[in-house]
Design a protein around this motif. Structure first.
Motif, PDB file in Angstrom:
ATOM      1  N   ALA A   1       7.323  12.856  29.066  1.00 25.56           N
ATOM      2  CA  ALA A   1       7.493  11.409  28.937  1.00 25.56           C
ATOM      3  C   ALA A   1       8.956  11.013  29.100  1.00 25.56           C
ATOM      4  O   ALA A   1       9.264   9.955  29.640  1.00 25.56           O
ATOM      5  N   VAL A   2       9.853  11.858  28.646  1.00 21.88           N
ATOM      6  CA  VAL A   2      11.273  11.559  28.769  1.00 21.88           C
ATOM      7  C   VAL A   2      11.729  11.730  30.205  1.00 21.88           C
ATOM      8  O   VAL A   2      12.513  10.939  30.723  1.00 21.88           O
ATOM      9  N   ARG A   3      11.235  12.761  30.872  1.00 16.26           N
ATOM     10  CA  ARG A   3      11.668  13.038  32.239  1.00 16.26           C
ATOM     11  C   ARG A   3      11.119  12.032  33.244  1.00 16.26           C
ATOM     12  O   ARG A   3      11.764  11.729  34.239  1.00 16.26           O
ATOM     13  N   SER A   4       9.923  11.534  33.017  1.00 16.17           N
ATOM     14  CA  SER A   4       9.345  10.606  33.980  1.00 16.17           C
ATOM     15  C   SER A   4       9.631   9.171  33.545  1.00 16.17           C
ATOM     16  O   SER A   4       9.487   8.821  32.381  1.00 16.17           O
ATOM     17  N   ALA A   5      10.058   8.353  34.466  1.00 15.27           N
ATOM     18  CA  ALA A   5      10.352   6.953  34.180  1.00 15.27           C
ATOM     19  C   ALA A   5       9.046   6.172  34.074  1.00 15.27           C
ATOM     20  O   ALA A   5       8.133   6.380  34.869  1.00 15.27           O
ATOM     21  N   PRO A   6       8.948   5.267  33.091  1.00 18.50           N
ATOM     22  CA  PRO A   6       7.709   4.497  32.964  1.00 18.50           C
ATOM     23  C   PRO A   6       7.563   3.506  34.122  1.00 18.50           C
ATOM     24  O   PRO A   6       8.514   2.874  34.548  1.00 18.50           O
ATOM     25  N   LYS A   7       6.362   3.393  34.609  1.00 17.31           N
ATOM     26  CA  LYS A   7       6.100   2.479  35.713  1.00 17.31           C
ATOM     27  C   LYS A   7       5.822   1.068  35.199  1.00 17.31           C
ATOM     28  O   LYS A   7       6.186   0.096  35.815  1.00 17.31           O
ATOM     29  N   ASP A   8       5.163   0.973  34.054  1.00 21.88           N
ATOM     30  CA  ASP A   8       4.845  -0.324  33.460  1.00 21.88           C
ATOM     31  C   ASP A   8       5.702  -0.534  32.220  1.00 21.88           C
ATOM     32  O   ASP A   8       5.789   0.336  31.363  1.00 21.88           O
ATOM     33  N   VAL A   9       6.309  -1.687  32.150  1.00 16.53           N
ATOM     34  CA  VAL A   9       7.105  -2.036  30.978  1.00 16.53           C
ATOM     35  C   VAL A   9       6.426  -3.220  30.315  1.00 16.53           C
ATOM     36  O   VAL A   9       6.045  -4.184  30.979  1.00 16.53           O
ATOM     37  N   HIS A  10       6.267  -3.132  29.019  1.00 17.65           N
ATOM     38  CA  HIS A  10       5.608  -4.200  28.268  1.00 17.65           C
ATOM     39  C   HIS A  10       6.394  -5.501  28.434  1.00 17.65           C
ATOM     40  O   HIS A  10       7.623  -5.506  28.369  1.00 17.65           O
ATOM     41  N   PRO A  11       5.714  -6.645  28.642  1.00 15.43           N
ATOM     42  CA  PRO A  11       6.420  -7.916  28.853  1.00 15.43           C
ATOM     43  C   PRO A  11       7.261  -8.340  27.654  1.00 15.43           C
ATOM     44  O   PRO A  11       8.290  -8.986  27.810  1.00 15.43           O
ATOM     45  N   GLY A  12       6.840  -7.947  26.452  1.00 16.14           N
ATOM     46  CA  GLY A  12       7.636  -8.261  25.265  1.00 16.14           C
ATOM     47  C   GLY A  12       8.986  -7.561  25.301  1.00 16.14           C
ATOM     48  O   GLY A  12       9.999  -8.110  24.860  1.00 16.14           O
ATOM     49  N   TYR A  13       8.989  -6.346  25.822  1.00 18.46           N
ATOM     50  CA  TYR A  13      10.233  -5.602  25.947  1.00 18.46           C
ATOM     51  C   TYR A  13      11.178  -6.274  26.942  1.00 18.46           C
ATOM     52  O   TYR A  13      12.378  -6.368  26.712  1.00 18.46           O
ATOM     53  N   LEU A  14      10.626  -6.766  28.049  1.00 15.88           N
ATOM     54  CA  LEU A  14      11.451  -7.468  29.035  1.00 15.88           C
ATOM     55  C   LEU A  14      12.046  -8.744  28.448  1.00 15.88           C
ATOM     56  O   LEU A  14      13.206  -9.076  28.684  1.00 15.88           O
ATOM     57  N   ARG A  15      11.241  -9.469  27.661  1.00 17.83           N
ATOM     58  CA  ARG A  15      11.727 -10.689  27.020  1.00 17.83           C
ATOM     59  C   ARG A  15      12.843 -10.364  26.019  1.00 17.83           C
ATOM     60  O   ARG A  15      13.834 -11.080  25.919  1.00 17.83           O
ATOM     61  N   LEU A  16      12.685  -9.264  25.304  1.00 17.18           N
ATOM     62  CA  LEU A  16      13.707  -8.830  24.360  1.00 17.18           C
ATOM     63  C   LEU A  16      14.997  -8.455  25.075  1.00 17.18           C
ATOM     64  O   LEU A  16      16.095  -8.793  24.613  1.00 17.18           O
ATOM     65  N   ARG A  17      14.880  -7.796  26.221  1.00 18.97           N
ATOM     66  CA  ARG A  17      16.067  -7.436  27.006  1.00 18.97           C
ATOM     67  C   ARG A  17      16.798  -8.685  27.491  1.00 18.97           C
ATOM     68  O   ARG A  17      18.026  -8.709  27.542  1.00 18.97           O
ATOM     69  N   GLU A  18      16.046  -9.746  27.849  1.00 19.03           N
ATOM     70  CA  GLU A  18      16.681 -10.998  28.264  1.00 19.03           C
ATOM     71  C   GLU A  18      17.436 -11.636  27.105  1.00 19.03           C
ATOM     72  O   GLU A  18      18.535 -12.168  27.288  1.00 19.03           O
ATOM     73  N   GLN A  19      16.857 -11.567  25.906  1.00 24.10           N
ATOM     74  CA  GLN A  19      17.546 -12.094  24.726  1.00 24.10           C
ATOM     75  C   GLN A  19      18.841 -11.321  24.474  1.00 24.10           C
ATOM     76  O   GLN A  19      19.876 -11.907  24.169  1.00 24.10           O
ATOM     77  N   TYR A  20      18.778  -9.996  24.581  1.00 26.30           N
ATOM     78  CA  TYR A  20      19.976  -9.173  24.395  1.00 26.30           C
ATOM     79  C   TYR A  20      21.047  -9.551  25.411  1.00 26.30           C
ATOM     80  O   TYR A  20      22.225  -9.636  25.078  1.00 26.30           O
ATOM     81  N   ALA A  21      20.624  -9.758  26.655  1.00 24.97           N
ATOM     82  CA  ALA A  21      21.582 -10.103  27.710  1.00 24.97           C
ATOM     83  C   ALA A  21      22.249 -11.445  27.414  1.00 24.97           C
ATOM     84  O   ALA A  21      23.438 -11.627  27.692  1.00 24.97           O
ATOM     85  N   LYS A  22      21.502 -12.386  26.839  1.00 25.02           N
ATOM     86  CA  LYS A  22      22.072 -13.701  26.508  1.00 25.02           C
ATOM     87  C   LYS A  22      23.183 -13.566  25.463  1.00 25.02           C
ATOM     88  O   LYS A  22      24.193 -14.260  25.535  1.00 25.02           O
ATOM     89  N   PHE A  23      23.015 -12.661  24.523  1.00 26.24           N
ATOM     90  CA  PHE A  23      24.023 -12.489  23.481  1.00 26.24           C
ATOM     91  C   PHE A  23      25.223 -11.670  23.959  1.00 26.24           C
ATOM     92  O   PHE A  23      26.279 -11.704  23.330  1.00 26.24           O
ATOM     93  N   GLN A  24      25.094 -10.929  25.048  1.00 23.10           N
ATOM     94  CA  GLN A  24      26.183 -10.102  25.549  1.00 23.10           C
ATOM     95  C   GLN A  24      27.117 -10.847  26.495  1.00 23.10           C
ATOM     96  O   GLN A  24      28.170 -10.332  26.852  1.00 23.10           O
ATOM     97  N   VAL A  25      26.786 -12.054  26.918  1.00 20.67           N
ATOM     98  CA  VAL A  25      27.598 -12.814  27.857  1.00 20.67           C
ATOM     99  C   VAL A  25      28.909 -13.225  27.178  1.00 20.67           C
ATOM    100  O   VAL A  25      28.913 -13.723  26.059  1.00 20.67           O
ATOM    101  N   GLN A  26      30.028 -13.014  27.875  1.00 15.22           N
ATOM    102  CA  GLN A  26      31.344 -13.389  27.356  1.00 15.22           C
ATOM    103  C   GLN A  26      31.639 -14.829  27.770  1.00 15.22           C
ATOM    104  O   GLN A  26      32.262 -15.081  28.790  1.00 15.22           O
ATOM    105  N   ASP A  27      31.185 -15.800  26.983  1.00 17.53           N
ATOM    106  CA  ASP A  27      31.402 -17.201  27.321  1.00 17.53           C
ATOM    107  C   ASP A  27      32.235 -17.947  26.282  1.00 17.53           C
ATOM    108  O   ASP A  27      32.344 -19.161  26.335  1.00 17.53           O
ATOM    109  N   GLY A  28      32.808 -17.244  25.330  1.00 16.82           N
ATOM    110  CA  GLY A  28      33.671 -17.870  24.344  1.00 16.82           C
ATOM    111  C   GLY A  28      32.939 -18.464  23.152  1.00 16.82           C
ATOM    112  O   GLY A  28      33.571 -18.961  22.233  1.00 16.82           O
ATOM    113  N   VAL A  29      31.620 -18.432  23.151  1.00 23.02           N
ATOM    114  CA  VAL A  29      30.841 -18.958  22.029  1.00 23.02           C
ATOM    115  C   VAL A  29      30.647 -17.831  21.019  1.00 23.02           C
ATOM    116  O   VAL A  29      30.274 -16.721  21.388  1.00 23.02           O
TER     117      VAL A  29
END
Length: 89
Positions: A19-47
């Protein structure tokens, strides 16, 4: 020399899984939404990070500041005015 190479390959096979060696083909949509939230907090915009959640965060921060100001005012009133001018009996 060959023995160490074989031992290393065996140890690698035992410590990693398929499981570690093979990359997952399907990613749960909740995980993708969580990654987008993380990306929003990582932006360097001075806020500041505690205000990046939107208007709700700004309201909560303002309410916190207001409650702190009320607490400081109450303590100052009690400490300086009521103790300086005690009630007459």
């Amino acid at each position: 020399m060959n023995f160490s190479r074989i031992a290393l390959q065996s140890a690698r096979r035992l410590t990693t899984s398929a499981a570690v060696r093979s990359a997952p083909k399907d990613v749960h949509p909740g995980y993708l939404r969580l990654r987008e939230q993380y990306a929003k907090f990582q932006v360097q915009d001075g806020v500041p990070v505690h205000l990046k959640g939107g208007p709700a965060d700004r309201i909560l921060a303002s309410l916190t500041y207001l409650l702190c100001a009320v607490a400081v005012g109450t303590v100052s009133y009690t400490l300086f005015y009521k103790m300086a001018y005690p009630q007459k009996k």
